[in-house]
Design a protein around this motif. Structure first.
Motif, PDB file in Angstrom:
ATOM      1  N   ILE A 121       4.443  -2.521  -1.186  1.00  0.00           N
ATOM      2  CA  ILE A 121       5.635  -2.767  -2.007  1.00  0.00           C
ATOM      3  C   ILE A 121       6.488  -3.866  -1.394  1.00  0.00           C
ATOM      4  CG2 ILE A 121       7.734  -1.726  -2.942  1.00  0.00           C
ATOM      5  CD1 ILE A 121       5.034  -0.762  -4.177  1.00  0.00           C
ATOM      6  N   ARG A 122       6.666  -3.832  -0.094  1.00  0.00           N
ATOM      7  CA  ARG A 122       7.505  -4.834   0.577  1.00  0.00           C
ATOM      8  C   ARG A 122       6.847  -6.209   0.591  1.00  0.00           C
ATOM      9  NH1 ARG A 122      10.624  -1.767   5.570  1.00  0.00           N
ATOM     10  NH2 ARG A 122      10.929   0.228   4.495  1.00  0.00           N
ATOM     11  N   ASN A 123       5.522  -6.235   0.660  1.00  0.00           N
ATOM     12  CA  ASN A 123       4.823  -7.515   0.646  1.00  0.00           C
ATOM     13  C   ASN A 123       4.863  -8.178  -0.726  1.00  0.00           C
ATOM     14  OD1 ASN A 123       4.159  -7.289   3.330  1.00  0.00           O
ATOM     15  ND2 ASN A 123       2.066  -6.571   2.968  1.00  0.00           N
ATOM     16  N   ASN A 124       5.208  -7.397  -1.763  1.00  0.00           N
ATOM     17  CA  ASN A 124       5.309  -7.926  -3.124  1.00  0.00           C
ATOM     18  C   ASN A 124       6.714  -7.662  -3.673  1.00  0.00           C
ATOM     19  OD1 ASN A 124       2.367  -8.702  -3.627  1.00  0.00           O
ATOM     20  ND2 ASN A 124       2.151  -6.554  -3.060  1.00  0.00           N
ATOM     21  N   ALA A 125       7.709  -8.110  -2.910  1.00  0.00           N
ATOM     22  CA  ALA A 125       9.100  -7.780  -3.217  1.00  0.00           C
ATOM     23  C   ALA A 125       9.586  -8.360  -4.539  1.00  0.00           C
ATOM     24  CB  ALA A 125       9.998  -8.279  -2.074  1.00  0.00           C
ATOM     25  N   LEU A 126       8.920  -9.378  -5.068  1.00  0.00           N
ATOM     26  CA  LEU A 126       9.342 -10.003  -6.314  1.00  0.00           C
ATOM     27  C   LEU A 126       8.631  -9.421  -7.533  1.00  0.00           C
ATOM     28  CD1 LEU A 126       9.441 -13.759  -5.178  1.00  0.00           C
ATOM     29  CD2 LEU A 126      11.297 -12.081  -5.185  1.00  0.00           C
ATOM     30  N   PHE A 134       6.367   0.336 -12.540  1.00  0.00           N
ATOM     31  CA  PHE A 134       7.006  -0.979 -12.655  1.00  0.00           C
ATOM     32  C   PHE A 134       8.533  -0.893 -12.598  1.00  0.00           C
ATOM     33  CE2 PHE A 134       2.882  -1.335 -14.822  1.00  0.00           C
ATOM     34  CZ  PHE A 134       2.319  -2.362 -14.074  1.00  0.00           C
ATOM     35  N   GLN A 135       9.060   0.213 -12.045  1.00  0.00           N
ATOM     36  CA  GLN A 135      10.511   0.335 -11.888  1.00  0.00           C
ATOM     37  C   GLN A 135      10.959  -0.450 -10.660  1.00  0.00           C
ATOM     38  OE1 GLN A 135      12.546   1.916 -14.140  1.00  0.00           O
ATOM     39  NE2 GLN A 135      10.627   2.061 -15.300  1.00  0.00           N
ATOM     40  N   PRO A 136      11.975  -1.309 -10.786  1.00  0.00           N
ATOM     41  CA  PRO A 136      12.363  -2.162  -9.668  1.00  0.00           C
ATOM     42  C   PRO A 136      13.324  -1.511  -8.684  1.00  0.00           C
ATOM     43  CG  PRO A 136      13.626  -2.755 -11.611  1.00  0.00           C
ATOM     44  CD  PRO A 136      12.664  -1.669 -12.041  1.00  0.00           C
ATOM     45  N   GLY A 137      13.879  -0.344  -9.009  1.00  0.00           N
ATOM     46  CA  GLY A 137      14.868   0.280  -8.129  1.00  0.00           C
ATOM     47  C   GLY A 137      14.236   1.131  -7.057  1.00  0.00           C
ATOM     48  N   ALA A 212     -11.099  -7.595  -6.184  1.00  0.00           N
ATOM     49  CA  ALA A 212     -10.395  -6.899  -7.267  1.00  0.00           C
ATOM     50  C   ALA A 212      -9.047  -7.565  -7.518  1.00  0.00           C
ATOM     51  CB  ALA A 212     -10.208  -5.432  -6.914  1.00  0.00           C
ATOM     52  N   GLU A 213      -8.978  -8.858  -7.244  1.00  0.00           N
ATOM     53  CA  GLU A 213      -7.696  -9.569  -7.323  1.00  0.00           C
ATOM     54  C   GLU A 213      -7.094  -9.513  -8.723  1.00  0.00           C
ATOM     55  OE1 GLU A 213      -5.832 -14.017  -6.391  1.00  0.00           O
ATOM     56  OE2 GLU A 213      -7.918 -13.548  -5.882  1.00  0.00           O
ATOM     57  N   THR A 214      -7.921  -9.684  -9.759  1.00  0.00           N
ATOM     58  CA  THR A 214      -7.402  -9.669 -11.128  1.00  0.00           C
ATOM     59  C   THR A 214      -6.802  -8.313 -11.466  1.00  0.00           C
ATOM     60  OG1 THR A 214      -9.057 -11.297 -11.817  1.00  0.00           O
ATOM     61  CG2 THR A 214      -7.997 -10.025 -13.549  1.00  0.00           C
ATOM     62  N   PHE A 215      -7.492  -7.229 -11.104  1.00  0.00           N
ATOM     63  CA  PHE A 215      -6.975  -5.890 -11.355  1.00  0.00           C
ATOM     64  C   PHE A 215      -5.661  -5.668 -10.613  1.00  0.00           C
ATOM     65  CE2 PHE A 215      -6.358  -1.464 -10.298  1.00  0.00           C
ATOM     66  CZ  PHE A 215      -6.648  -0.790 -11.469  1.00  0.00           C
ATOM     67  N   ASP A 216      -5.613  -6.063  -9.348  1.00  0.00           N
ATOM     68  CA  ASP A 216      -4.423  -5.844  -8.534  1.00  0.00           C
ATOM     69  C   ASP A 216      -3.223  -6.622  -9.067  1.00  0.00           C
ATOM     70  OD1 ASP A 216      -6.107  -4.311  -7.031  1.00  0.00           O
ATOM     71  OD2 ASP A 216      -6.099  -5.604  -5.260  1.00  0.00           O
ATOM     72  N   GLN A 217      -3.462  -7.835  -9.538  1.00  0.00           N
ATOM     73  CA  GLN A 217      -2.381  -8.630 -10.115  1.00  0.00           C
ATOM     74  C   GLN A 217      -1.834  -7.953 -11.369  1.00  0.00           C
ATOM     75  OE1 GLN A 217      -0.778 -11.306  -9.119  1.00  0.00           O
ATOM     76  NE2 GLN A 217      -2.049 -12.129  -7.473  1.00  0.00           N
ATOM     77  N   ARG A 218      -2.726  -7.461 -12.201  1.00  0.00           N
ATOM     78  CA  ARG A 218      -2.304  -6.790 -13.430  1.00  0.00           C
ATOM     79  C   ARG A 218      -1.521  -5.522 -13.116  1.00  0.00           C
ATOM     80  NH1 ARG A 218      -6.365  -4.936 -18.361  1.00  0.00           N
ATOM     81  NH2 ARG A 218      -4.739  -4.157 -19.781  1.00  0.00           N
ATOM     82  N   ALA A 219      -1.856  -4.872 -12.004  1.00  0.00           N
ATOM     83  CA  ALA A 219      -1.149  -3.661 -11.591  1.00  0.00           C
ATOM     84  C   ALA A 219       0.165  -3.965 -10.886  1.00  0.00           C
ATOM     85  CB  ALA A 219      -2.042  -2.824 -10.675  1.00  0.00           C
ATOM     86  N   GLY A 220       0.501  -5.244 -10.768  1.00  0.00           N
ATOM     87  CA  GLY A 220       1.730  -5.616 -10.099  1.00  0.00           C
ATOM     88  C   GLY A 220       1.712  -5.331  -8.612  1.00  0.00           C
ATOM     89  N   THR A 221       0.521  -5.227  -8.051  1.00  0.00           N
ATOM     90  CA  THR A 221       0.393  -4.880  -6.635  1.00  0.00           C
ATOM     91  C   THR A 221      -0.704  -5.711  -5.989  1.00  0.00           C
ATOM     92  OG1 THR A 221       0.866  -2.607  -7.379  1.00  0.00           O
ATOM     93  CG2 THR A 221       0.376  -2.911  -5.042  1.00  0.00           C
ATOM     94  N   PRO A 222      -0.485  -7.022  -5.834  1.00  0.00           N
ATOM     95  CA  PRO A 222      -1.497  -7.838  -5.169  1.00  0.00           C
ATOM     96  C   PRO A 222      -1.845  -7.269  -3.786  1.00  0.00           C
ATOM     97  CG  PRO A 222       0.174  -9.226  -6.170  1.00  0.00           C
ATOM     98  CD  PRO A 222       0.666  -7.814  -6.285  1.00  0.00           C
ATOM     99  N   GLY A 223      -3.132  -7.234  -3.497  1.00  0.00           N
ATOM    100  CA  GLY A 223      -3.584  -6.696  -2.215  1.00  0.00           C
ATOM    101  C   GLY A 223      -3.897  -5.219  -2.236  1.00  0.00           C
ATOM    102  N   LEU A 224      -3.733  -4.563  -3.406  1.00  0.00           N
ATOM    103  CA  LEU A 224      -3.955  -3.122  -3.481  1.00  0.00           C
ATOM    104  C   LEU A 224      -5.367  -2.743  -3.049  1.00  0.00           C
ATOM    105  CD1 LEU A 224      -2.917  -0.313  -4.372  1.00  0.00           C
ATOM    106  CD2 LEU A 224      -3.695  -0.868  -6.684  1.00  0.00           C
TER     107      LEU A 224
END
Length: 267
Positions: A121-126, A134-137, A212-224
């Motif tokens: 989560i911290r590595n993908n702070a944006l 997908f809640q930002p809080g 699995a980069e495409t899946f991880d990007q879609r999940a909003g969690t690159p590197g998952l």
């Protein structure tokens, strides 16, 4: 047909990447099949007004057909490993469908599982993550509580793992510790092959491939599902506050040999 399950962030993607080096095997990250099985079980339950016409033998055939047709002719492998954290909670059903089934559950000290999620989560702070809808809080405390509760990403998997470990079908289960997999991958893989009754294959632990980069990007969690090319243990300090880390530090029940009443193999 075998299954990979266990705790998240505990090496199941790495294990799948290694298994698929063997041309006789198919393995991948978590897929849709477990959800499809749950949906089918629900539709064949008594909530369906016509369920009186569905026998258990029909249910067995329908579910067996779901596995058989999902892994159809385009899958050339002789041995299939399907991955889902749900499978530990479905071990009785899987034993009904596949009497010789083997399940490998990946485990890791829960404090480090929660740490790994928080680090993502911290590595993908944006970019808010699907892990938290997908809640930002939130804070590290609400995130730890969210994943650890009974319906959370970690809590559900942990409870399902205990259900399988202490259940009547525990002889079909093996626990593979993340620490063993990354520190002694040869030992880990030898144990897997012995457990499933397959001839040992020489794996390349210095050239592991998985994308699995495409899946991880879609999940909003690159590197998952990212893994290193070389299998090795990476020492690090936790990003969790001390009280959060301590909350989970005694949860590795699989290390208590006296509590292993069914003699489940823990590697």
């Amino acid at each position: 047909m075998h299954f990979l399950s266990g705790l998240p962030r505990s090496g199941s993607t790495l294990l799948a990447a290694l298994l698929r080096q063997n041309p006789r095997f198919h393995a991948n990250m978590s897929g849709p099949l477990a959800g499809m099985v749950n949906a089918m079980l629900g539709e064949m339950s008594d909530r369906n007004e016509f369920s009186m016409y569905i026998t258990n033998e029909q249910r067995r055939r329908v579910l067996s057909g779901l596995f058989e047709n999902y892994y159809g002719a385009e899958f050339k492998a002789e041995v299939i490993f399907d991955t889902s954290r749900t499978w530990c909670s479905k071990l009785p059903m899987l034993c009904e469908l596949f009497p010789r089934v083997k399940m490998i559950a990946c485990v890791r000290h829960v404090s480090w599982v929660v740490d790994s999620i928080e680090r993502l989560i911290r590595n993908n702070a944006l970019q808010p993550s699907s892990i938290f809808n997908f809640q930002p809080g939130g804070t590290v405390y609400t995130r730890a509580e969210g994943v650890a509760n009974g319906e959370g990403m970690v809590g559900f998997a942990y409870n399902a793992l205990k259900e399988a470990f202490y259940g009547e079908h525990a002889q079909h289960l093996m626990l593979l510790q993340y620490e063993t997999l990354v520190r002694d991958p040869a030992k880990a893989m030898a144990a897997v092959y012995e457990f499933i009754g397959e001839p040992l294959f020489q794996h390349d632990f210095d050239n592991v491939q998985f994308d699995a980069e495409t899946f991880d990007q879609r999940a909003g969690t690159p590197g998952l599902h990212a893994i290193g090319k070389k299998v090795l243990a990476r020492e690090r300090t936790t990003v969790l506050p001390p009280d959060v880390f301590r909350r989970f530090e005694n949860d590795a029940f699989w290390l208590n040999a006296q509590a292993n009443v069914h003699g489940v193999r823990v590697v």
